[in-house]
Design a protein around this motif. Structure first.
Motif, PDB file in Angstrom:
ATOM      1  N   ASP A  66       0.795  -1.182  -0.068  1.00 19.26           N
ATOM      2  CA  ASP A  66      -0.001  -0.001  -0.110  1.00 19.26           C
ATOM      3  C   ASP A  66       1.002   1.105   0.138  1.00 19.26           C
ATOM      4  OD1 ASP A  66      -2.145   1.759   0.179  1.00 19.26           O
ATOM      5  OD2 ASP A  66      -2.525   1.381   2.194  1.00 19.26           O
ATOM      6  N   TRP A  67       0.740   1.975  -1.044  1.00 24.06           N
ATOM      7  CA  TRP A  67       1.616   3.232  -1.231  1.00 24.06           C
ATOM      8  C   TRP A  67       1.375   4.399  -0.528  1.00 24.06           C
ATOM      9  CZ3 TRP A  67       5.990   3.109  -4.390  1.00 24.06           C
ATOM     10  CH2 TRP A  67       6.359   1.749  -5.137  1.00 24.06           C
ATOM     11  N   GLY A  68       0.203   4.321   0.119  1.00 26.88           N
ATOM     12  CA  GLY A  68      -0.327   5.292   0.876  1.00 26.88           C
ATOM     13  C   GLY A  68      -0.829   6.354   0.045  1.00 26.88           C
ATOM     14  N   ILE A  69      -1.454   6.331  -1.320  1.00 26.97           N
ATOM     15  CA  ILE A  69      -1.953   7.355  -1.941  1.00 26.97           C
ATOM     16  C   ILE A  69      -3.550   7.667  -1.364  1.00 26.97           C
ATOM     17  CG2 ILE A  69      -2.706   7.722  -4.467  1.00 26.97           C
ATOM     18  CD1 ILE A  69      -0.284   5.962  -5.270  1.00 26.97           C
ATOM     19  N   ASP A  70      -3.607   8.811  -1.300  1.00 26.81           N
ATOM     20  CA  ASP A  70      -5.028   9.294  -0.841  1.00 26.81           C
ATOM     21  C   ASP A  70      -5.934   8.846  -1.971  1.00 26.81           C
ATOM     22  OD1 ASP A  70      -3.983  10.515   1.328  1.00 26.81           O
ATOM     23  OD2 ASP A  70      -3.789  12.405   0.439  1.00 26.81           O
ATOM     24  N   LYS A  71      -7.248   8.237  -1.485  1.00 25.41           N
ATOM     25  CA  LYS A  71      -8.229   7.937  -2.336  1.00 25.41           C
ATOM     26  C   LYS A  71      -8.988   9.430  -2.987  1.00 25.41           C
ATOM     27  CE  LYS A  71      -9.064   3.438  -0.209  1.00 25.41           C
ATOM     28  NZ  LYS A  71      -9.946   2.793   0.694  1.00 25.41           N
ATOM     29  N   VAL A  72      -9.563   9.360  -4.043  1.00 21.77           N
ATOM     30  CA  VAL A  72     -10.199  10.274  -4.621  1.00 21.77           C
ATOM     31  C   VAL A  72     -11.343   9.753  -5.061  1.00 21.77           C
ATOM     32  CG1 VAL A  72     -10.136  11.949  -6.516  1.00 21.77           C
ATOM     33  CG2 VAL A  72      -8.170  11.336  -5.577  1.00 21.77           C
ATOM     34  N   GLU A  73     -12.612  10.773  -4.302  1.00 20.25           N
ATOM     35  CA  GLU A  73     -13.891  10.252  -4.831  1.00 20.25           C
ATOM     36  C   GLU A  73     -14.222  11.457  -5.776  1.00 20.25           C
ATOM     37  OE1 GLU A  73     -16.566   9.929  -1.318  1.00 20.25           O
ATOM     38  OE2 GLU A  73     -14.935   8.915  -0.096  1.00 20.25           O
TER      39      GLU A  73
END
Length: 184
Positions: free
Chosen positions: A162-169
């Motif tokens: 898990d690269w820790g990229i923020d999820k985009v909604e």
């Protein structure tokens, strides 16, 4: 799945027989050495060598994976001394020796549960006379076992961290009304 190996079969024959019938048990290299020897070494007779001979698979039964049955054949090559009794012109001594060796193999292999993933017990598939010389008689006893091949035995794609990229909604609700169309 543990990999099919004749080494495990050789160890089983050595452990169960313990030199009672077979004076030497080995693999492909020892079979070749004994067959290439001009003069037979009676200390090594009777000999049993184990070598894989053939493999056949069924069609893949899984719709989106792998599920096959591999029938793995292996030969127990039995080499007998044909020089022991010069008075036995009919060769009956070696025939009796062969049946004793075959029965010893049955005791070593039948009802044994190897570590490779077999679906049915190992079974005997027959035997044949392979070669006959003044010094030796060679028989091949063929056995088979069925092994299941599944998706777990194939390539496993790596699991990425898990690269820790923020999820985009994204709000995908259409805009209702007459101004949602672009016109010129």
């Amino acid at each position: 799945m543990a990999i099919f190996s004749t080494v495990e079969i050789i160890k089983q024959i050595k452990a169960v027989d313990n030199g009672q019938t077979f004076k030497l048990v080995g693999g492909a290299a020892q079979i070749a050495r004994l067959l290439d020897m001009e003069n037979i070494n009676q200390e090594h007779m009777p000999f049993c060598g184990v070598v894989p001979s053939e493999g056949q698979t069924t069609d893949n039964e899984a719709l989106n994976g792998t599920w096959q049955t591999l029938t793995e054949y292996f030969n127990c090559v039995i080499i007998l001394d044909n020089t022991r009794n010069n008075l036995d012109t009919a060769g009956q001594t070696c025939v009796v020796d062969f049946y004793e060796c075959r029965d010893a193999l049955f005791k070593c292999i039948y009802n044994w549960n190897p570590s490779f993933n077999i679906t049915k017990p190992i079974s005997f598939d027959g035997y044949e006379l392979d070669s006959l010389t003044v010094s030796r008689i060679v028989y091949k006893a063929t056995f088979k076992c069925e092994i299941t091949i599944s998706s777990d035995d194939g390539y496993q794609s790596p699991q990425f961290p898990d690269w820790g990229i923020d999820k985009v909604e994204v709000d995908a609700d259409p805009v209702i009304g007459s101004n949602h169309l672009i016109t010129e």
